[in-house]
Design an enzyme around this catalytic site. Sequence first.
Site, PDB file in Angstrom:
ATOM      1  N   HIS A  60      -3.264 -11.291  -6.272  1.00 37.42           N
ATOM      2  CA  HIS A  60      -2.631 -10.464  -5.240  1.00 37.42           C
ATOM      3  C   HIS A  60      -1.939  -9.248  -5.847  1.00 37.42           C
ATOM      4  CE1 HIS A  60      -0.104 -10.534  -1.254  1.00 37.42           C
ATOM      5  NE2 HIS A  60      -0.230  -9.306  -1.717  1.00 37.42           N
ATOM      6  N   HIS A  62      -1.700  -4.682  -5.507  1.00 41.69           N
ATOM      7  CA  HIS A  62      -2.023  -3.466  -4.764  1.00 41.69           C
ATOM      8  C   HIS A  62      -2.255  -2.357  -5.787  1.00 41.69           C
ATOM      9  CE1 HIS A  62      -0.822  -5.223  -0.866  1.00 41.69           C
ATOM     10  NE2 HIS A  62       0.060  -5.890  -1.591  1.00 41.69           N
ATOM     11  N   LEU A  63      -3.473  -1.822  -5.825  1.00 41.93           N
ATOM     12  CA  LEU A  63      -3.789  -0.793  -6.820  1.00 41.93           C
ATOM     13  C   LEU A  63      -3.714   0.622  -6.254  1.00 41.93           C
ATOM     14  CD1 LEU A  63      -6.670  -2.511  -8.850  1.00 41.93           C
ATOM     15  CD2 LEU A  63      -4.253  -2.253  -9.473  1.00 41.93           C
ATOM     16  N   ASN A  94      -5.327  -2.587   1.495  1.00 45.99           N
ATOM     17  CA  ASN A  94      -4.555  -1.593   2.256  1.00 45.99           C
ATOM     18  C   ASN A  94      -4.459  -0.249   1.542  1.00 45.99           C
ATOM     19  OD1 ASN A  94      -2.841  -2.737   0.353  1.00 45.99           O
ATOM     20  ND2 ASN A  94      -1.021  -2.580   1.624  1.00 45.99           N
ATOM     21  N   ASP A 152      -3.586  -7.989   4.246  1.00 43.21           N
ATOM     22  CA  ASP A 152      -2.242  -8.045   3.643  1.00 43.21           C
ATOM     23  C   ASP A 152      -1.463  -6.742   3.790  1.00 43.21           C
ATOM     24  OD1 ASP A 152      -0.154  -9.370   2.128  1.00 43.21           O
ATOM     25  OD2 ASP A 152      -0.563  -7.817   0.664  1.00 43.21           O
ATOM     26  N   HIS A 179      -1.125 -12.590   5.462  1.00 41.50           N
ATOM     27  CA  HIS A 179       0.260 -12.139   5.270  1.00 41.50           C
ATOM     28  C   HIS A 179       0.994 -12.688   6.492  1.00 41.50           C
ATOM     29  CE1 HIS A 179       3.367  -8.784   4.710  1.00 41.50           C
ATOM     30  NE2 HIS A 179       3.547  -9.138   5.974  1.00 41.50           N
ATOM     31  N   HIS A 232       2.055 -14.995  -0.671  1.00 38.06           N
ATOM     32  CA  HIS A 232       3.505 -14.953  -0.933  1.00 38.06           C
ATOM     33  C   HIS A 232       4.356 -15.837  -0.014  1.00 38.06           C
ATOM     34  CE1 HIS A 232       2.969 -12.006   2.242  1.00 38.06           C
ATOM     35  NE2 HIS A 232       2.576 -11.045   1.429  1.00 38.06           N
ATOM     36  N   ASP A 305       1.994  -9.890  -6.195  1.00 34.51           N
ATOM     37  CA  ASP A 305       2.168  -8.949  -5.078  1.00 34.51           C
ATOM     38  C   ASP A 305       2.661  -7.596  -5.622  1.00 34.51           C
ATOM     39  OD1 ASP A 305       2.215  -7.836  -2.575  1.00 34.51           O
ATOM     40  OD2 ASP A 305       3.944  -8.968  -1.846  1.00 34.51           O
ATOM     41  N   GLY A 324       8.244  -3.645  -1.177  1.00 32.34           N
ATOM     42  CA  GLY A 324       7.431  -4.036  -2.315  1.00 32.34           C
ATOM     43  C   GLY A 324       7.977  -3.598  -3.653  1.00 32.34           C
TER      44      GLY A 324
HETATM   45 ZN   LIG Z   1       1.846  -9.272   2.057  1.00 28.22          ZN
END
Ligand SMILES: [Zn+2]
Length: 427
Positions: A60, A62-63, A94, A152, A179, A232, A305, A324
């Site tokens: 999990h 986010h790039l 996302n 997510d 999520h 999460h 995350d 985040g």
């Molecule tokens: Zn999430």
Amino acid sequence: MAIVIKNGRVIDPASQTDRVADVLIVDGRIAGVAPNLASSKAEILDATGMIVAPGFIDMHVHLREPGFEHAETIESGSRAAAAGGFTSICCMPNTKPVNDSATVTSYIVERARRLAAVNVFPIGAITKGSAGEELSAMGGMKGAGAVAISDDGLPVMNARVMRRAMEFARSYRLPIIQHCEDLNLSAGGDMHEGVQSVRWGLRGIPSASEDVMVARDLVLAQLTGARYHVAHISTRNAIGMLEYARRHGLHVTCETTPHHFALTEEQMAPYDSNYKMKPPLRSGCDRTAVIEGIVAGTISAIATDHAPHPGSEKMQEFERCPFGIIGLETALALALEELVHTEKITLNRMVELFTTGPESVMRLGRGTLAPGAPGDVTVFDTDVSWTYDVNQSHSRSRNSPFHGRTFRGGPMATVVNGEFAWRRDRA
Ligand SMILES: [Zn+2]
């Protein structure tokens, strides 16, 4: 092309190995685990006193690429992963555009092939634009390399849409990752609803917003037979329900994040957006339940995350800041400090949470040092003392609550497909 990692304590839960040995990697694959292995032209890493484990998987992250490259790119995020001991990462959809089609999935796969320091596995969206209404083109995304589906950042609020998504995910043999947040209950909240939110005058996100969604989805998972995974997880009730469902034979799993087992709402610095995330840092009672869930096996994986945001966005008033924190470079150290050094779990169990655990959900064909497996290896030290300086992070973003913390234990080297992706002494 060969590497020998000498004299480390090799912990490979997948093959129930825990002994001092050498690990030989040849032509990108594990060639053997045994004492006194040699290879004439091999590069040697002396791992005496260190732990040698299968490459860690973070299911999990986010790039931010495509679309938000000022916050992170596939290249920068994957370098942060390598420096954190991860050899494989799964990236959430996302982005902009949202990864809801084979075109975007292929773009990510291709960029990663050229630029990434570690293996990157895209997760496709459940619904078009992650808007929660129309299902995305799951078959096409799977064909292009997507390993799971998730919206997510947002939940699938409509139960009928979620039911259909689970049915499709099941027929495509993809895990579906939710999520869990009822947006009507969280109602624009900024932090956990509790004593602190009242004290600081901030809108609360009640635990019930997570619990209600987990409860609904477990009913739907039973109805559809989907492989359902809670991202999460953070509340005592949600973990209790998941445990109940697993005991009754449902194919359901969950992950937790390092910040949810390391921190509570009480440790938040007031109005500091480096403590603002979703789900929010919860109560001490919830944190204890997360740790109990890890110990009991209800929680299968630790996932970061990792959620980069540039300073310009995180340095606004608390209410306006995005949710985040980054987490790839601190996850292993937090697991060692909060779980292993405190003797809540063994080193073996910790390695499971980073290898066989996420592998059992995502089925990437990794997470083991068995001969012939991909040459992904994580070398770490349980005692090395180091201080996290977020300004030295490989990530493009700086949003971490752990800046300046001195840790005991951390990654030492990361081998990806038979080549060094990162080494501490050469960082
Ligand atoms: Zn999430």
